[in-house]
Design a protein around this motif. Structure first.
Motif, PDB file in Angstrom:
ATOM      1  N   SER A  81       0.136  -5.653 -30.036  1.00 40.19           N
ATOM      2  CA  SER A  81      -1.190  -6.078 -30.505  1.00 40.19           C
ATOM      3  C   SER A  81      -2.049  -4.894 -30.911  1.00 40.19           C
ATOM      4  O   SER A  81      -2.740  -4.931 -31.930  1.00 40.19           O
ATOM      5  CB  SER A  81      -1.909  -6.892 -29.437  1.00 40.19           C
ATOM      6  OG  SER A  81      -1.224  -8.088 -29.200  1.00 40.19           O
ATOM      7  N   LYS A 139      -3.481  -4.089 -34.641  1.00 36.57           N
ATOM      8  CA  LYS A 139      -4.910  -3.879 -34.882  1.00 36.57           C
ATOM      9  C   LYS A 139      -5.139  -2.561 -35.628  1.00 36.57           C
ATOM     10  O   LYS A 139      -5.920  -2.508 -36.575  1.00 36.57           O
ATOM     11  CB  LYS A 139      -5.655  -3.881 -33.549  1.00 36.57           C
ATOM     12  CG  LYS A 139      -7.149  -3.908 -33.662  1.00 36.57           C
ATOM     13  CD  LYS A 139      -7.768  -3.970 -32.266  1.00 36.57           C
ATOM     14  CE  LYS A 139      -8.968  -4.869 -32.290  1.00 36.57           C
ATOM     15  NZ  LYS A 139      -9.601  -4.987 -30.985  1.00 36.57           N
ATOM     16  N   GLU A 140      -4.441  -1.487 -35.201  1.00 36.67           N
ATOM     17  CA  GLU A 140      -4.558  -0.180 -35.862  1.00 36.67           C
ATOM     18  C   GLU A 140      -4.175  -0.266 -37.337  1.00 36.67           C
ATOM     19  O   GLU A 140      -4.754   0.409 -38.175  1.00 36.67           O
ATOM     20  CB  GLU A 140      -3.641   0.846 -35.181  1.00 36.67           C
ATOM     21  CG  GLU A 140      -4.065   1.262 -33.801  1.00 36.67           C
ATOM     22  CD  GLU A 140      -2.984   2.062 -33.074  1.00 36.67           C
ATOM     23  OE1 GLU A 140      -1.972   2.457 -33.698  1.00 36.67           O
ATOM     24  OE2 GLU A 140      -3.157   2.276 -31.855  1.00 36.67           O
ATOM     25  N   GLY A 153      -4.300  -3.042 -39.150  1.00 37.18           N
ATOM     26  CA  GLY A 153      -5.020  -4.124 -39.819  1.00 37.18           C
ATOM     27  C   GLY A 153      -4.156  -5.348 -40.103  1.00 37.18           C
ATOM     28  O   GLY A 153      -4.372  -6.043 -41.091  1.00 37.18           O
ATOM     29  N   THR A 171      -2.406  -9.087 -38.920  1.00 35.99           N
ATOM     30  CA  THR A 171      -2.508 -10.267 -38.071  1.00 35.99           C
ATOM     31  C   THR A 171      -1.102 -10.688 -37.682  1.00 35.99           C
ATOM     32  O   THR A 171      -0.111 -10.192 -38.243  1.00 35.99           O
ATOM     33  CB  THR A 171      -3.200 -11.423 -38.814  1.00 35.99           C
ATOM     34  OG1 THR A 171      -2.384 -11.784 -39.932  1.00 35.99           O
ATOM     35  CG2 THR A 171      -4.603 -11.037 -39.274  1.00 35.99           C
TER      36      THR A 171
END
Length: 107
Positions: A11, A15-16, A18, A20
């Protein structure tokens, strides 16, 4: 909030970068029983990530994220080199939470 069942960094890496879950799932190609290739669904990827994922799934995820498989694990789980060609690794069992330590001597 759902309890985390493992300590993987998937996760955080998503996130790093970008990404989903659907983005990551679309990057993973699987072959059906009939030999047809398709992308993974978000639900199938979520099931692979949660709990105790199979090593082959971790390799697929790492490849889709563009990272080494070792980057999926927290820093404290990383392998460290000790003197005289000995390597030590420590991690936590995702099923029971027990600490696991191993040493390997390189020849």
């Amino acid at each position: 909030m759902k309890e985390r069942r493992n300590n993987l960094r998937i996760s955080a890496i998503m996130k790093e970068k970008g990404l989903t879950l659907p983005d990551l799932a679309a990057r993973i190609i699987v072959t059906d029983k009939d030999g047809k290739e398709r992308t993974l669904t978000s639900a199938a990827l979520g099931a692979r990530i949660n709990g105790n994922p199979h090593l082959s799934n971790l390799y697929e995820i790492a490849d889709a994220l563009g990272v080494k498989i070792t980057e999926l694990f927290p820093q404290e789980d990383q392998c460290t080199k000790a003197p005289a060609g000995k390597f030590k690794i420590q991690t936590i069992c995702p099923s029971c939470g027990a600490k696991i330590s191993a040493s390997v001597t390189a020849e």
